[in-house]
Design a protein around this motif. Structure first.
Motif, PDB file in Angstrom:
ATOM      1  N   GLY A   1       7.439  67.995  60.913  1.00 24.52           N
ATOM      2  CA  GLY A   1       6.944  66.893  61.717  1.00 24.52           C
ATOM      3  C   GLY A   1       5.531  67.189  62.192  1.00 24.52           C
ATOM      4  O   GLY A   1       5.046  68.304  62.076  1.00 24.52           O
ATOM      5  N   LEU A   2       4.864  66.164  62.703  1.00 26.26           N
ATOM      6  CA  LEU A   2       3.493  66.360  63.174  1.00 26.26           C
ATOM      7  C   LEU A   2       3.475  66.480  64.694  1.00 26.26           C
ATOM      8  O   LEU A   2       4.289  65.879  65.385  1.00 26.26           O
ATOM      9  N   ILE A   3       2.557  67.268  65.177  1.00 23.86           N
ATOM     10  CA  ILE A   3       2.378  67.381  66.626  1.00 23.86           C
ATOM     11  C   ILE A   3       0.925  67.068  66.934  1.00 23.86           C
ATOM     12  O   ILE A   3       0.011  67.707  66.407  1.00 23.86           O
ATOM     13  N   GLN A   4       0.740  66.070  67.774  1.00 29.75           N
ATOM     14  CA  GLN A   4      -0.626  65.687  68.121  1.00 29.75           C
ATOM     15  C   GLN A   4      -1.151  66.592  69.232  1.00 29.75           C
ATOM     16  O   GLN A   4      -0.393  67.053  70.078  1.00 29.75           O
ATOM     17  N   GLY A   5      -2.447  66.844  69.210  1.00 26.50           N
ATOM     18  CA  GLY A   5      -3.055  67.641  70.284  1.00 26.50           C
ATOM     19  C   GLY A   5      -2.842  69.130  70.131  1.00 26.50           C
ATOM     20  O   GLY A   5      -3.039  69.893  71.063  1.00 26.50           O
ATOM     21  N   MET A   6      -2.398  69.538  68.951  1.00 27.99           N
ATOM     22  CA  MET A   6      -2.195  70.963  68.705  1.00 27.99           C
ATOM     23  C   MET A   6      -2.810  71.337  67.378  1.00 27.99           C
ATOM     24  O   MET A   6      -2.979  70.502  66.493  1.00 27.99           O
ATOM     25  N   LEU A   7      -3.114  72.609  67.203  1.00 29.16           N
ATOM     26  CA  LEU A   7      -3.624  73.093  65.925  1.00 29.16           C
ATOM     27  C   LEU A   7      -2.831  74.323  65.515  1.00 29.16           C
ATOM     28  O   LEU A   7      -2.375  75.076  66.380  1.00 29.16           O
ATOM     29  N   GLU A   8      -2.665  74.492  64.222  1.00 31.11           N
ATOM     30  CA  GLU A   8      -2.005  75.691  63.730  1.00 31.11           C
ATOM     31  C   GLU A   8      -3.079  76.727  63.465  1.00 31.11           C
ATOM     32  O   GLU A   8      -4.012  76.488  62.700  1.00 31.11           O
TER      33      GLU A   8
ATOM     34  N   THR B   1      -4.723  71.940  72.099  1.00 27.39           N
ATOM     35  CA  THR B   1      -6.142  71.620  72.257  1.00 27.39           C
ATOM     36  C   THR B   1      -6.331  70.333  73.055  1.00 27.39           C
ATOM     37  O   THR B   1      -7.407  70.085  73.562  1.00 27.39           O
ATOM     38  N   ASP B   2      -5.269  69.505  73.081  1.00 36.22           N
ATOM     39  CA  ASP B   2      -5.313  68.211  73.774  1.00 36.22           C
ATOM     40  C   ASP B   2      -6.307  67.233  73.171  1.00 36.22           C
ATOM     41  O   ASP B   2      -6.589  66.197  73.752  1.00 36.22           O
ATOM     42  N   ASN B   3      -6.824  67.568  72.011  1.00 41.45           N
ATOM     43  CA  ASN B   3      -7.705  66.627  71.331  1.00 41.45           C
ATOM     44  C   ASN B   3      -6.804  65.695  70.527  1.00 41.45           C
ATOM     45  O   ASN B   3      -5.964  66.148  69.756  1.00 41.45           O
ATOM     46  N   SER B   4      -6.985  64.386  70.700  1.00 44.53           N
ATOM     47  CA  SER B   4      -6.027  63.458  70.094  1.00 44.53           C
ATOM     48  C   SER B   4      -6.101  63.449  68.573  1.00 44.53           C
ATOM     49  O   SER B   4      -5.177  63.022  67.905  1.00 44.53           O
ATOM     50  N   LEU B   5      -7.186  63.944  67.992  1.00 45.83           N
ATOM     51  CA  LEU B   5      -7.271  63.951  66.528  1.00 45.83           C
ATOM     52  C   LEU B   5      -6.918  65.322  65.931  1.00 45.83           C
ATOM     53  O   LEU B   5      -7.092  65.543  64.741  1.00 45.83           O
ATOM     54  N   ASP B   6      -6.461  66.241  66.765  1.00 44.15           N
ATOM     55  CA  ASP B   6      -5.971  67.518  66.247  1.00 44.15           C
ATOM     56  C   ASP B   6      -4.481  67.364  65.978  1.00 44.15           C
ATOM     57  O   ASP B   6      -3.723  66.991  66.875  1.00 44.15           O
ATOM     58  N   VAL B   7      -4.084  67.618  64.752  1.00 41.97           N
ATOM     59  CA  VAL B   7      -2.682  67.447  64.387  1.00 41.97           C
ATOM     60  C   VAL B   7      -2.184  68.713  63.703  1.00 41.97           C
ATOM     61  O   VAL B   7      -2.835  69.233  62.797  1.00 41.97           O
ATOM     62  N   ALA B   8      -1.055  69.209  64.142  1.00 41.73           N
ATOM     63  CA  ALA B   8      -0.472  70.396  63.517  1.00 41.73           C
ATOM     64  C   ALA B   8       0.806  70.001  62.808  1.00 41.73           C
ATOM     65  O   ALA B   8       1.477  69.055  63.214  1.00 41.73           O
ATOM     66  N   ILE B   9       1.130  70.734  61.718  1.00 44.66           N
ATOM     67  CA  ILE B   9       2.384  70.482  61.005  1.00 44.66           C
ATOM     68  C   ILE B   9       3.378  71.544  61.444  1.00 44.66           C
ATOM     69  O   ILE B   9       3.103  72.739  61.332  1.00 44.66           O
ATOM     70  N   GLU B  10       4.512  71.098  61.930  1.00 42.61           N
ATOM     71  CA  GLU B  10       5.553  72.042  62.358  1.00 42.61           C
ATOM     72  C   GLU B  10       6.580  72.124  61.225  1.00 42.61           C
ATOM     73  O   GLU B  10       7.427  71.252  61.098  1.00 42.61           O
ATOM     74  N   GLY B  11       6.461  73.139  60.384  1.00 43.42           N
ATOM     75  CA  GLY B  11       7.345  73.248  59.231  1.00 43.42           C
ATOM     76  C   GLY B  11       6.553  73.196  57.941  1.00 43.42           C
ATOM     77  O   GLY B  11       5.358  73.460  57.932  1.00 43.42           O
TER      78      GLY B  11
ATOM     79  N   SER C   1      -7.670  54.664  72.538  1.00 40.68           N
ATOM     80  CA  SER C   1      -7.026  55.953  72.315  1.00 40.68           C
ATOM     81  C   SER C   1      -6.262  55.912  70.998  1.00 40.68           C
ATOM     82  O   SER C   1      -5.947  54.844  70.485  1.00 40.68           O
ATOM     83  N   ILE C   2      -5.986  57.077  70.450  1.00 45.24           N
ATOM     84  CA  ILE C   2      -5.279  57.186  69.170  1.00 45.24           C
ATOM     85  C   ILE C   2      -4.003  57.964  69.399  1.00 45.24           C
ATOM     86  O   ILE C   2      -4.011  58.990  70.100  1.00 45.24           O
ATOM     87  N   MET C   3      -2.894  57.495  68.846  1.00 47.03           N
ATOM     88  CA  MET C   3      -1.630  58.212  68.973  1.00 47.03           C
ATOM     89  C   MET C   3      -1.123  58.567  67.579  1.00 47.03           C
ATOM     90  O   MET C   3      -1.106  57.719  66.685  1.00 47.03           O
ATOM     91  N   VAL C   4      -0.720  59.813  67.404  1.00 47.25           N
ATOM     92  CA  VAL C   4      -0.095  60.227  66.138  1.00 47.25           C
ATOM     93  C   VAL C   4       1.336  60.600  66.466  1.00 47.25           C
ATOM     94  O   VAL C   4       1.580  61.489  67.286  1.00 47.25           O
ATOM     95  N   GLY C   5       2.270  59.911  65.852  1.00 48.43           N
ATOM     96  CA  GLY C   5       3.677  60.188  66.123  1.00 48.43           C
ATOM     97  C   GLY C   5       4.171  61.357  65.297  1.00 48.43           C
ATOM     98  O   GLY C   5       3.501  61.809  64.367  1.00 48.43           O
ATOM     99  N   GLU C   6       5.363  61.830  65.622  1.00 49.06           N
ATOM    100  CA  GLU C   6       5.932  62.966  64.908  1.00 49.06           C
ATOM    101  C   GLU C   6       6.158  62.625  63.435  1.00 49.06           C
ATOM    102  O   GLU C   6       6.084  63.482  62.564  1.00 49.06           O
ATOM    103  N   ASP C   7       6.443  61.338  63.172  1.00 54.22           N
ATOM    104  CA  ASP C   7       6.683  60.928  61.790  1.00 54.22           C
ATOM    105  C   ASP C   7       5.404  60.491  61.087  1.00 54.22           C
ATOM    106  O   ASP C   7       5.458  59.912  60.010  1.00 54.22           O
ATOM    107  N   GLY C   8       4.241  60.757  61.703  1.00 50.17           N
ATOM    108  CA  GLY C   8       2.976  60.452  61.056  1.00 50.17           C
ATOM    109  C   GLY C   8       2.435  59.074  61.347  1.00 50.17           C
ATOM    110  O   GLY C   8       1.361  58.737  60.863  1.00 50.17           O
TER     111      GLY C   8
END
Lengths: 263, 246
Positions: free
Chosen positions: A213-220, A89-99, A148-155
């Motif tokens: 882990g978290l992925i920023q800019g994506m949604l599940e 989605t490329d929206n910086s506040l959209d976060v998906a959980i991988e796992g 801007s807001i950054m969400v890392g893989e480790d949250g």
């Protein structure tokens, strides 16, 4: 009353429940983080009309008895927690959980709710909240002036502030995991509640202890498979028809007896 | 005359039972692992002092059709379907061992492996406890492998094995809870040749078309019996009219 009628009725009930589950899955095919449900059936208890193995004479047993099953029931409408597919989605506040794992959300009653829906937004105070306004736990407040807001893989959540080349760390998103996610209680609003069946929530930093882990800019997306649900729908409809046929047949048998034996 | 009426009555009554058995099959057309029961009728002779005319009918539904159902892919790791013959051993509510073909397994909050209806699944040494795991895989012979929480991809641990049995089906009876048990009450020995497939569930083996056909057939039988009953009634009426003192 006639047993055959009531047995057919349990079949109709079960298929009706299954249809509701299928409809709910289809209705939520585009709900972010939705997990599909499945109706699980079980045959009802068997009535012993004639005991198998009873003695006919001193040294002969009845070879067969009459065990009459009394229908079917829905034992569970369980949630299936397979991963849904990811959309960018490329929206910086959209976060998906991988796992595995769930975001923790503070409910209005003070308890924690759990969700896989990572469509976060900021409210007027700059808090990170779900689309329905419930804040993320542990809470994060983004300053007004953040660029801007950054969400890392480790949250780890960081923001860029004006006139500062270094990102500023706001906090870290923690995920909760359960030994049996299928035991969680869905409450609607994309939220689940902890139950005795799910086990206690185990909090972990994303990417450690088995949580994803978290992925920023994506949604599940939802894990509903439309083709599968449509097949389930057809099957449900046909079973429903068969059971309603059974019901009307049992009825017509009684009707026939009434019409022909009545004086 | 009375014999005719009663013989027809047993026929109608037993046909109704057979219809109930058939409806039970139809109601369970979507129950995973369900095995249909077949309603056979047999004659129960009752010889009187005069003419041998009374053969009452009795429905025997002990016969269970053990043919396998269709396989449905679900993609869920904990769904297992038994390939070919065999059963999964579970602990029934009364603590005894029962056998089933329904393989929708779950891990409860305490880590015990259970069926969808809450019965504990048995392994080689009783109920199976699974430690917190990132993924659980079930091999074709029922061996459970887990990847512990936070473990490396290479750090898989082999756990217990599902207790799979393959008793002769003619020795199996269905209990009131729908589980199969051996007729003599003993537990069947584990069989290493039973194969399971994970990510699949076995559907019920009820053939709906067949069941619907049987339903029509039974209805017609029933109607015939009722017809005989009303004929007996008419005969009685004629008797009364012809021989009555009026």
């Amino acid at each position: 009353m006639n047993q055959a009628l009531w047995i057919a009725k349990t079949g109709l009930d079960a298929q009706q429940t299954r249809m509701s589950v299928v409809s709910n899955n289809l209705a939520n095919v585009n709900t972010t983080g939705h997990k599909k449900g499945r109706a699980v059936f079980e045959d009802l208890i068997y009535q012993t009309i004639r005991q198998p193995g009873a003695q006919v004479t001193q040294d002969a047993q009845l070879p067969s008895g009459l065990m009459l099953g009394v229908g079917v029931r829905t034992v569970a409408t369980e949630k299936l927690f397979q991963q849904g597919s990811m959309v960018l989605t490329d929206n910086s506040l959209d976060v998906a959980i991988e796992g595995r794992g769930f975001f923790q959300i503070l409910l209005p009653d003070g308890n924690l709710g759990y969700t896989r829906d990572g469509t976060f937004q900021l409210n007027s105070e700059g808090e990170v909240v779900m689309s329905n306004g419930y804040p993320l736990q542990p809470g994060l407040t983004v300053p007004d002036e953040a660029l801007s807001i950054m969400v890392g893989e480790d949250g780890t959540v960081g923001v860029m502030l004006p006139d500062n080349p270094e990102p500023q760390i706001l906090g870290q998103i923690q995920l909760a995991d359960f030994i049996n996610p299928a035991g969680l209680q869905p409450t609607g609003k994309n939220l689940f509640l902890e139950t005795a069946a799910s086990g206690a929530a185990q909090e972990a930093v994303p990417g450690t202890n088995g949580v994803g882990g978290l992925i920023q800019g994506m949604l599940e997306t939802s894990n509903v498979n439309i083709a599968e649900e449509l097949v389930n729908m057809i099957e449900t409809q046909r079973s429903y028809e068969a059971n309603s046929k059974a019901l009307s047949t049992a009825d017509s048998m009684i009707q026939f007896a009434n019409n022909n034996l009545a004086r | 005359m009375d014999r005719m009426l009663y013989v027809a009555m047993t026929g109608a009554k037993q046909t109704m039972y057979a219809q109930a058995v058939n409806n039970h099959n139809l109601a369970n057309a979507n129950t995973h692992g369900f095995r249909e029961s077949m309603a056979y009728a047999y004659t129960e002779p009752l010889r009187g002092p005069v003419y041998d005319s009374r053969d009452y009918v009795q429905v025997a539904n002990e016969a269970i059709d053990f043919s396998t159902g269709a396989m449905q892919t679900t993609g869920r790791d904990l769904d297992v379907a038994i390939q070919g013959d065999g059963f999964l051993a579970v602990q029934a509510e009364d603590g005894t061992e029962g056998y089933t073909r329904a393989g929708d397994l779950h891990i409860d909050g305490q880590g015990i492996m259970r069926l969808g209806n809450g019965l504990a699944v048995l392994g080689d040494g009783g109920p199976i406890a699974i430690p917190p795991a990132e993924s659980i895989l079930i091999g074709t012979d029922g061996t459970i492998t887990i990847r512990p929480l936070g473990g490396e991809a290479s750090g898989v641990v082999a756990m217990e094995r599902l207790r799979l049995v393959n008793p002769p089906t003619e020795n199996l009876v269905r209990g009131v809870d729908g589980l199969f048990r051996q007729r003599d009450g003993t537990n069947a020995p584990a069989d290493a040749n039973v194969r399971v497939a994970s990510g699949m569930l076995e559907t019920s083996n009820v053939n709906t078309v067949e069941a619907l056909t049987r339903m029509m057939e039974l209805t017609r039988h029933y109607e015939t019996q009722v017809k005989v009953m009303s004929t007996a009634d008419n005969l009685g009426k004629s008797n009364n009219r012809l021989l009555g003192l009026s």
